[in-house]
Write an enzyme that holds these catalytic residues in place. Structure first.
Site, mmCIF file in Angstrom:
data_model
loop_
_atom_site.group_PDB
_atom_site.id
_atom_site.type_symbol
_atom_site.label_atom_id
_atom_site.label_comp_id
_atom_site.label_asym_id
_atom_site.label_seq_id
_atom_site.Cartn_x
_atom_site.Cartn_y
_atom_site.Cartn_z
ATOM 1 N N ASN A 87 0.507 -1.281 -0.150
ATOM 2 C CA ASN A 87 0.065 -0.176 -0.368
ATOM 3 C C ASN A 87 0.840 1.179 -0.376
ATOM 4 O O ASN A 87 1.430 1.059 0.915
ATOM 5 C CB ASN A 87 -1.059 -0.139 0.784
ATOM 6 N N HIS A 125 -5.862 3.992 -1.294
ATOM 7 C CA HIS A 125 -6.870 4.093 -0.536
ATOM 8 C C HIS A 125 -7.991 5.320 -1.120
ATOM 9 O O HIS A 125 -6.505 6.449 -0.978
ATOM 10 C CB HIS A 125 -7.166 4.079 1.273
ATOM 11 N N ARG A 143 -9.471 7.898 -0.261
ATOM 12 C CA ARG A 143 -10.804 8.487 0.555
ATOM 13 C C ARG A 143 -11.733 9.542 -0.300
ATOM 14 O O ARG A 143 -11.555 10.472 -0.730
ATOM 15 C CB ARG A 143 -10.225 8.505 1.823
ATOM 16 N N GLU A 202 -8.756 0.960 -2.483
ATOM 17 C CA GLU A 202 -10.088 1.010 -1.357
ATOM 18 C C GLU A 202 -10.036 1.771 -1.486
ATOM 19 O O GLU A 202 -10.116 2.578 -1.613
ATOM 20 C CB GLU A 202 -8.528 0.476 -0.059
ATOM 21 N N GLU A 246 -11.018 -9.619 3.924
ATOM 22 C CA GLU A 246 -9.842 -8.986 3.882
ATOM 23 C C GLU A 246 -9.404 -8.420 5.636
ATOM 24 O O GLU A 246 -10.754 -8.121 6.372
ATOM 25 C CB GLU A 246 -9.120 -7.605 3.214
ATOM 26 N N HIS A 256 -3.958 -4.971 7.398
ATOM 27 C CA HIS A 256 -3.877 -3.466 8.674
ATOM 28 C C HIS A 256 -2.522 -3.375 10.275
ATOM 29 O O HIS A 256 -3.269 -4.013 11.228
ATOM 30 C CB HIS A 256 -5.582 -3.142 9.214
HETATM 31 N N1 PXP Z 1 -5.720 -3.539 4.617
HETATM 32 C C1 PXP Z 1 -7.295 -2.281 4.638
HETATM 33 C C2 PXP Z 1 -8.540 -2.212 4.516
HETATM 34 C C3 PXP Z 1 -6.744 -1.120 4.917
HETATM 35 O O1 PXP Z 1 -7.572 0.030 5.422
HETATM 36 C C4 PXP Z 1 -5.628 -1.075 5.219
HETATM 37 C C5 PXP Z 1 -5.043 0.506 5.726
HETATM 38 O O2 PXP Z 1 -5.227 1.742 4.826
HETATM 39 C C6 PXP Z 1 -4.169 -1.128 4.908
HETATM 40 C C7 PXP Z 1 -4.620 -2.822 5.152
HETATM 41 C C8 PXP Z 1 -3.180 -1.053 5.147
HETATM 42 O O3 PXP Z 1 -2.613 -1.053 6.745
HETATM 43 P P1 PXP Z 1 -1.005 -0.192 7.091
HETATM 44 O O4 PXP Z 1 -1.063 0.688 6.606
HETATM 45 O O5 PXP Z 1 -1.315 0.091 8.732
HETATM 46 O O6 PXP Z 1 -0.213 -1.672 6.726
#
Ligand code: PXP
Length: 239
Positions: free
Chosen positions: A7, A43, A45, A70, A151, A191
């Site tokens: 990400n 993501h 937003r 996302e 997920e 996450h």
């Molecule tokens: N998965 C989802 C659904 C998320 O919203 C996020 C954060 O954008 C992540 C994974 C990645 O999380 P992190 O940045 O804490 O690794």
């Protein structure tokens, strides 16, 4: 063997801190892929606080592995996804005031709206994942709304403050993963995962892919993107 999707939201966070045109998330995505990432995640937003529409459009053109978007299940976002055609959409809950996504989608509350979004996206040729807490009832509802994959939210485990809480949170993840596999759902997890917490997933071989952002981008600031991705990839491949 599990995969790693990287990400790159927080490359955009750094850019937006100054509202200028660098660093470029697309450049980070190219380096992540060169280092072996099997997917690129962003993501978009509602408030566009980090990733902007142009980022998703550029990434769609240049990502060689798969692009995972996302987003909240709003009409605006579904329209953007149908237009840009990411390989996968991960539906997430979204609150304006949150620092980051705080938990999984509550399908008890949002089942009908999510079912509609899942159908519309799938009809548009997009594979759909739903970000949910490791709770068996949520997994069953995800199956009922016909998602392709889930997920599993790993944030509660990663942030647990005591060993007991961490053990319980991990047991919940294991149960959720086993149930999702039984229901033949694709299984991603993410996450809050970092270079330490990822090691706990040894022996949980049902997870198809980990989605990791903040810890990789944070390490990349110090050691470079390719090395940060390679180090995480080595940990994931050793699970
Ligand atoms: N998965 C989802 C659904 C998320 O919203 C996020 C954060 O954008 C992540 C994974 C990645 O999380 P992190 O940045 O804490 O690794």
């Amino acid at each position: 063997m599990a995969g790693l999707a990287v990400n790159v939201d927080h490359v955009a966070t750094l850019r937006e801190a100054r509202k200028i045109n660098y660093p470029e998330p697309a450049a980070a995505a190219v380096l992540a892929e060169l280092a072996g990432a099997e997917g690129i995640v962003v993501h978009l937003r509602e408030d566009r606080r980090h990733i902007r529409d142009r980022d998703v459009r550029i990434l769609r053109k240049i990502v060689q592995t798969k692009l995972i978007l996302e987003m909240a299940a709003t009409n605006e976002m579904v329209g953007i996804a149908l237009d840009i055609q990411p390989d996968i959409v991960t539906l997430v809950p979204e609150k304006r005031e949150e620092l980051t996504t705080e938990g999984g989608l509550d399908l008890f509350v949002h089942k009908d709206a999510i079912a509609e979004a899942v159908g519309t996206l799938q009809n548009g040729g997009i594979t759909v994942s739903i970000f949910i807490d490791p709770n068996p009832e949520q997994i069953k509802l995800a199956h009922q709304v016909n998602t392709d994959m889930v997920e599993i939210h790993t944030g509660i485990f990663c942030e647990a403050e005591t060993n007991n809480k961490r053990r319980q949170a991990f047991a919940n993840i294991v149960d959720a993963v086993k149930l999702a596999r039984k229901l033949r759902l694709g299984i991603n997890a993410g996450h809050g995962l970092c270079y330490n917490t990822i090691k706990s997933f040894k022996d949980l071989h049902e997870i198809d892919e980990f989605s990791i952002g903040h810890s990789i981008v944070s390490r990349a600031v110090l050691v470079g993107m390719e090395r940060a991705v390679k180090e995480m990839l080595n940990l994931v491949k050793a699970l």
